[in-house]
Design an enzyme around this catalytic site. Structure first.
Site, PDB file in Angstrom:
ATOM      1  N   HIS A  70      85.552 112.740  -7.437  1.00 20.84           N
ATOM      2  CA  HIS A  70      86.047 111.642  -8.009  1.00 20.84           C
ATOM      3  C   HIS A  70      86.642 111.539  -9.346  1.00 20.84           C
ATOM      4  CE1 HIS A  70      84.025 110.050  -4.238  1.00 20.84           C
ATOM      5  NE2 HIS A  70      83.020 110.563  -4.621  1.00 20.84           N
ATOM      6  N   HIS A 102      82.146 112.035 -17.938  1.00 23.79           N
ATOM      7  CA  HIS A 102      83.263 112.283 -16.995  1.00 23.79           C
ATOM      8  C   HIS A 102      84.352 111.099 -17.647  1.00 23.79           C
ATOM      9  CE1 HIS A 102      80.670 108.795 -15.461  1.00 23.79           C
ATOM     10  NE2 HIS A 102      81.843 108.451 -15.426  1.00 23.79           N
ATOM     11  N   HIS A 104      87.687 108.359 -16.558  1.00 21.25           N
ATOM     12  CA  HIS A 104      88.541 107.776 -15.358  1.00 21.25           C
ATOM     13  C   HIS A 104      90.042 107.637 -16.031  1.00 21.25           C
ATOM     14  CE1 HIS A 104      84.747 106.582 -13.559  1.00 21.25           C
ATOM     15  NE2 HIS A 104      84.444 106.611 -14.899  1.00 21.25           N
ATOM     16  N   GLU A 114      88.710 101.933 -16.992  1.00 22.66           N
ATOM     17  CA  GLU A 114      87.809 100.787 -16.397  1.00 22.66           C
ATOM     18  C   GLU A 114      87.877  99.608 -16.760  1.00 22.66           C
ATOM     19  OE1 GLU A 114      84.460 103.257 -14.602  1.00 22.66           O
ATOM     20  OE2 GLU A 114      85.929 103.040 -12.889  1.00 22.66           O
ATOM     21  N   THR A 211      79.793 102.247 -12.027  1.00 27.33           N
ATOM     22  CA  THR A 211      81.138 101.705 -11.479  1.00 27.33           C
ATOM     23  C   THR A 211      81.371 102.570 -10.119  1.00 27.33           C
ATOM     24  OG1 THR A 211      82.384 103.200 -12.777  1.00 27.33           O
ATOM     25  CG2 THR A 211      81.641 101.415 -13.953  1.00 27.33           C
ATOM     26  N   THR A 212      80.682 103.340  -9.506  1.00 32.11           N
ATOM     27  CA  THR A 212      80.888 104.003  -8.355  1.00 32.11           C
ATOM     28  C   THR A 212      79.650 103.479  -7.487  1.00 32.11           C
ATOM     29  OG1 THR A 212      79.809 105.888  -8.768  1.00 32.11           O
ATOM     30  CG2 THR A 212      82.137 105.832  -9.526  1.00 32.11           C
TER      31      THR A 212
END
Ligand code: SG4
Ligand code: ZN
Length: 274
Positions: A70, A102, A104, A114, A211-212
């Site tokens: 992801h 991590h 995005h 995000e 957010t996941t």
């Protein structure tokens, strides 16, 4: 284990709009990310500077960069190492320990943050995930609204490479596929990846979620106003090098691994400064 969730760019059939069918939490009232409407934020004078510990030291262990299907995620090898990297935040001065960070991102042409500010999406977003030290385990922390603290940073494109990102960008080719990981010599500290510490006093604070999936509503969010500068070619390395889990014979580039903004509902967003 866990639910088969994905981003639309991988397969629209398991993208963000379906997450709530896979994990009930994703349909909650305190979801992340959000759009931050600057005209509606509330100034909170109690939001002082965040106290950073160990962000200015190269950790004694190694950074482990991995592709978890992801995102590209950097984990510290060994608990005793990450114990040295902490933040202290909030009116209650609660201490949180860094676990991983991590990213995005979007596509070669489109943005991938995000959080958005006044509706504007940014090229990429960094999340540094921390766990409240008053809880013993991650799963215990996940049972409390103040269990985790994530620091969010937005990127802006600059003409010059950000040389502090060279190690990570070079490491991406070693995590091309899901499950790949690579040990990177920890010659840099977390600080180096962030905007200058002197420019971190303006931030937004709100109560939200991961957010996941499972989208647990256990995150005290801090989003900084000051962007991190990175060059277009460094950004492109994320888009071009990392892949989603392979389905059949085809290998698909990891792109648009962001969840779109969620409704604010009854929440307030606080600003540390005007
Ligand atoms: C990313 O997928 C991380 O790799 C996950 O970390 C993380 O989940 C997830 O994002 C959600 O975090 O800051 N975007 S976020 O809200 O930290 C967790 C792992 O899979 C539980 C370890
Ligand atoms: Zn994240």
């Amino acid at each position: 284990p866990g639910v088969p969730w994905c981003y639309d760019s991988q397969d629209p059939k398991c993208g963000p709009r379906y997450w709530k069918d896979l994990a009930k939490g994703c349909g909650g009232d305190n979801q992340s990310p959000i759009n931050i409407d600057r005209r509606k934020v509330q100034r909170d004078r109690n939001l002082g500077d965040i106290l950073f510990e160990g962000y200015d030291q190269a950790p004694p262990g190694k950074w482990k960069l991995m592709n978890n299907g992801h995102t590209a995620m950097m984990r510290l090898e060994g608990e005793s190492v990450s114990e040295h990297i902490n933040i202290t935040i909030g009116i209650l001065l609660e201490k949180y320990r860094a676990l991983q960070f991590h990213f995005h991102w979007g596509t070669l042409k489109g943005n991938g943050s995000e959080h958005t500010i006044d509706g504007d999406q940014f090229p990429m977003e960094l999340h540094v995930v921390h766990m409240n030290t008053k809880y013993k385990t991650f799963s215990e922390a996940k049972g409390h609204p103040n269990g985790l603290a994530v620091l969010g940073f937005l990127y802006k494109v600059s003409d010059a490479d950000n040389s502090n990102y060279n190690t990570i960008v070079a490491g991406l080719k070693n995590i091309s596929r899901q499950g790949d990981s690579v040990d990177l010599a920890s010659t840099f500290c977390l600080n180096n990846l962030l905007p200058s510490m002197a420019n971190l006093s303006k931030y937004y604070r709100y109560q939200g979620s991961l957010t996941t999936p499972d989208c647990a509503e256990v995150v005290v969010w801090t989003l900084f106003e000051e962007p991190i500068l990175i060059s277009q070619s460094q950004l492109n390395a994320f888009v071009n090098t990392v892949h989603f889990p392979a389905t059949g014979a085809s290998l698909m580039k990891m792109t648009n691994n962001f969840r779109p903004p969620q409704p604010l509902k009854n929440r307030k967003v606080y600003a540390s400064k005007d």
